[in-house]
Scaffold this active site. Structure first.
Site, PDB file in Angstrom:
ATOM      1  N   SER A   1     131.030 133.296 -52.090  1.00 43.93           N
ATOM      2  CA  SER A   1     129.677 133.140 -51.548  1.00 43.93           C
ATOM      3  C   SER A   1     129.278 131.718 -51.161  1.00 43.93           C
ATOM      4  O   SER A   1     128.228 131.528 -50.549  1.00 43.93           O
ATOM      5  CB  SER A   1     128.645 133.690 -52.527  1.00 43.93           C
ATOM      6  OG  SER A   1     128.588 135.095 -52.440  1.00 43.93           O
TER       7      SER A   1
ATOM      8  N   SER B   1     127.234 135.186 -49.808  1.00 41.31           N
ATOM      9  CA  SER B   1     125.815 135.405 -49.935  1.00 41.31           C
ATOM     10  C   SER B   1     124.951 134.165 -49.698  1.00 41.31           C
ATOM     11  O   SER B   1     123.784 134.294 -49.352  1.00 41.31           O
ATOM     12  CB  SER B   1     125.517 135.968 -51.321  1.00 41.31           C
ATOM     13  OG  SER B   1     125.807 135.028 -52.327  1.00 41.31           O
TER      14      SER B   1
ATOM     15  N   LYS C   1     119.502 127.522 -52.995  1.00 40.44           N
ATOM     16  CA  LYS C   1     119.640 128.991 -52.911  1.00 40.44           C
ATOM     17  C   LYS C   1     118.622 129.636 -53.849  1.00 40.44           C
ATOM     18  O   LYS C   1     118.452 129.176 -54.988  1.00 40.44           O
ATOM     19  CB  LYS C   1     121.069 129.374 -53.303  1.00 40.44           C
ATOM     20  CG  LYS C   1     121.404 130.844 -53.097  1.00 40.44           C
ATOM     21  CD  LYS C   1     122.865 131.117 -53.478  1.00 40.44           C
ATOM     22  CE  LYS C   1     123.282 132.545 -53.172  1.00 40.44           C
ATOM     23  NZ  LYS C   1     124.698 132.812 -53.541  1.00 40.44           N
TER      24      LYS C   1
END
Lengths: 95, 488
Positions: free
Chosen positions: B179, B155, B80
């Site tokens: 997330s 996210s 990420k």
């Protein structure tokens, strides 16, 4: 819960955000609706409840204040939007 | 070679160690696959082919020299883009960090590197991890591999989609209010948020420091255990990382659920929930019961306060954490400014996207003089009540089972105009972060449109083993580990 224009201007200044007039109007409405939802917390009586800032029961986490070499200081300066020599350059701080 | 992408991380590592595969060939295969499929899926903000091949070469050299290459030898990992990897851009999917190159490794990156992992690229996210769909990315929205008109969740949507589409066998995400678990559910993969403090946050760009945790995505539970093993442990560089021993997580995988007490909280089965999701979760609990678990109805009475507490505390912490983006030492600097104050205000206004500004405004308001007690302090106190709910529940159960999300993946654009609707999609994942307990989502069914549904398991603090045991037993008894058509 409604926010005044003055509230929004005050918060934008505190947050160092130069919002456009349109953004200020949008956020005023949206934040008002979100805060209204959040008002749901008013029903909880927490007068005698301690706050939780953090869930792990740790306190006073110490480490030695020891300097350690950083491999590549130039890589830090390379990210600077503006620099002079080994300094970060900004607008005049004191008029 | 063609089926390489179908292998689990542990099978890749085994074959690399046994010299049946070279780490370089594995890296090339996944990079080629990512290059071919990414234009349609939009998972990666950048692919780091050169660095990945160099890392892979080093793994192969180690093996050639007869040295131990580590438990993740040659395993490609997608990261990420809010985790720092030396020499690689770390944008947080924000314009404000468009040109920022990380100059140190996050602790998790350092640990995975030492374990032989190979980082193939940085994945898309909602800007600064604020969002539930990747639609708040300043660059593009990631597509759900099961249906490209739908979002992958967020996210960590890029990392979830990467694993679902097998562009990487495993990936890293961060979870502040769901997330990792929410996109795992929406993409049909396993996602694990460890106990707060289990994994060091050093090198994770901070969103809400008292809630953030880094965790893995994988196709199955055993790979989640493998990654968690490599990531966990106390780190002097993160004062909130817990000095507790790290167990051998793989041992828990075969433990089974006989006698395990599974709590079913009534507050998590609400109106407005998709009946298909509810049925899938209730069936999953029956499956666990059939395997010898004991199901107990429980109550987490302050569940409905979770969302409000979260949307005070997380933006408050974010408003403080994001104060560092001022255009002085790194990040975007406005060219319009005439003085220092304008430099801050213009740089931040130009650099941050609408959701980030909204949350900074909300958090600044909640912390401002005159409102602190009514909002921030009140939320911290109600957080205590939520934590106590879990403490009490875990006196009578070992694990809690809930849906991960109220619905399967939603359409891109469906909720993006209404922030409150978007926030509500995290309603089942938020309390876990507030209480600091570990949570795992794994696939437990599909809707009639062939969209995955997630089962969420919540555990006692530092008892990821029980989560893994229950999840592994469920996974073994069912057949939900599937690949989307795009990954076939």
């Amino acid at each position: 819960m409604s926010l005044t224009e003055k509230d929004v201007n005050h918060v934008a200044r505190l947050a160092r955000l130069a919002l456009t007039p349109e953004e200020r109007t949008t956020y005023r409405g949206q934040l008002g609706r979100i805060l209204e939802h959040i008002q749901a917390l008013a029903k909880y009586d927490v007068a005698n409840v301690p706050p939780t800032s953090h869930v792990v029961p740790l306190s006073n986490v110490w480490r030695g204040d020891k300097a350690a070499p950083f491999a590549n200081p130039e890589s830090i300066l390379a990210n600077a939007p503006d620099r002079e020599d080994v300094y970060f350059k900004v607008k005049k701080v004191i008029e | 070679m063609s089926a390489l992408h179908a292998l689990t991380a542990r099978e890749i590592a085994r074959r690399v160690r046994a010299k049946e595969l070279s780490a370089v060939d594995v890296a090339r295969a996944f990079l080629d696959r990512a290059k071919a499929l990414d234009p349609s899926l939009k998972v990666f903000l950048c692919l780091t082919a050169e660095a990945a091949l160099e890392q892979a070469r080093r793994v192969d050299e180690k093996i050639a020299r007869g040295e131990a290459p580590g438990p993740l030898a040659g395993v490609p990992v997608a990261v990420k883009d809010n985790l720092c990897v030396t020499g690689i851009k770390t944008t947080c999917a924000s314009k404000i960090l468009e040109n920022f190159t990380a100059n140190y490794d996050a602790t998790v990156i350092e640990k995975l590197r030492a374990a032989g992992a190979v980082f193939i690229g940085k994945t898309n996210l909602d800007e600064f991890a604020m969002g539930s769909s990747t639609e708040n990315s300043a660059y593009f929205t990631t597509r759900n591999p099961w249906d490209p008109t739908r979002v992958p969740g967020g996210s960590s949507g890029g990392s979830a989609a990467a694993v679902a589409a097998r562009l990487a066998p495993v990936s890293l995400g961060s979870d502040t209010g769901g997330s990792i678990r929410q996109p795992a559910a929406l993409c049909g993969v396993v996602g694990l948020k460890p106990t707060y403090g289990r994994v060091s946050r050093f090198g994770l760009v901070a969103f809400a420091s008292s809630l953030d945790q880094i965790g893995p995505f994988s196709t199955d539970v055993a790979d989640a255990a493998l990654l968690l093993q490599a990531m966990s442990g106390h780190d002097p560089k993160d004062s909130t990382s817990a000095p507790v021993p790290v167990p051998d997580f793989s041992k828990a995988l075969t433990r089974g659920v006989k006698g395990l007490r599974v709590g079913l909280p009534k507050e998590y089965f609400i109106d407005g929930m998709d009946p298909v999701v509810e049925k899938a979760v209730r069936d999953a609990v029956k499956t666990l019961e059939g395997l010898g678990a004991q199901v107990v109805e429980i109550s987490l009475p302050h569940t409905d306060a979770g969302l409000s507490v979260y949307y005070i505390l997380a933006p408050s912490e974010a408003s403080a954490n994001l104060a560092r983006f001022d255009g002085v030492r790194y990040g975007h600097r406005s060219t319009k400014a005439e003085n220092l104050l304008q430099q801050y205000e213009f740089s931040r206004d130009e650099g941050f996207g609408p959701e980030v500004k909204r949350r900074i405004m909300l958090g600044t308001y909640a912390l401002s003089s005159g409102y602190y007690d009514a909002f921030y302090l009140k939320a911290q106190k109600v957080r205590t009540l939520i934590k106590r709910d879990f403490d009490k529940a875990f006196e009578s159960v070992d694990v809690i089972a809930t849906p991960t999300t109220p619905t399967a993946a939603f359409k891109a654009g469906e909720k993006s105009s209404d922030p409150l609707q978007m926030y509500l999609s995290d309603v089942f994942t938020i309390s876990c972060n507030l209480a600091g307990v570990p949570g795992l989502s794994l696939p437990c069914g599909f809707t009639k449109d062939n969209l995955p549904v997630g089962l969420q398991l919540l555990g006692k603090p530092f008892d990821e083993e029980t989560l893994l045991a229950a999840a592994a037993a469920y996974e073994k008894a069912t057949d939900w580990v599937r690949t989307p058509p795009v990954a076939a």
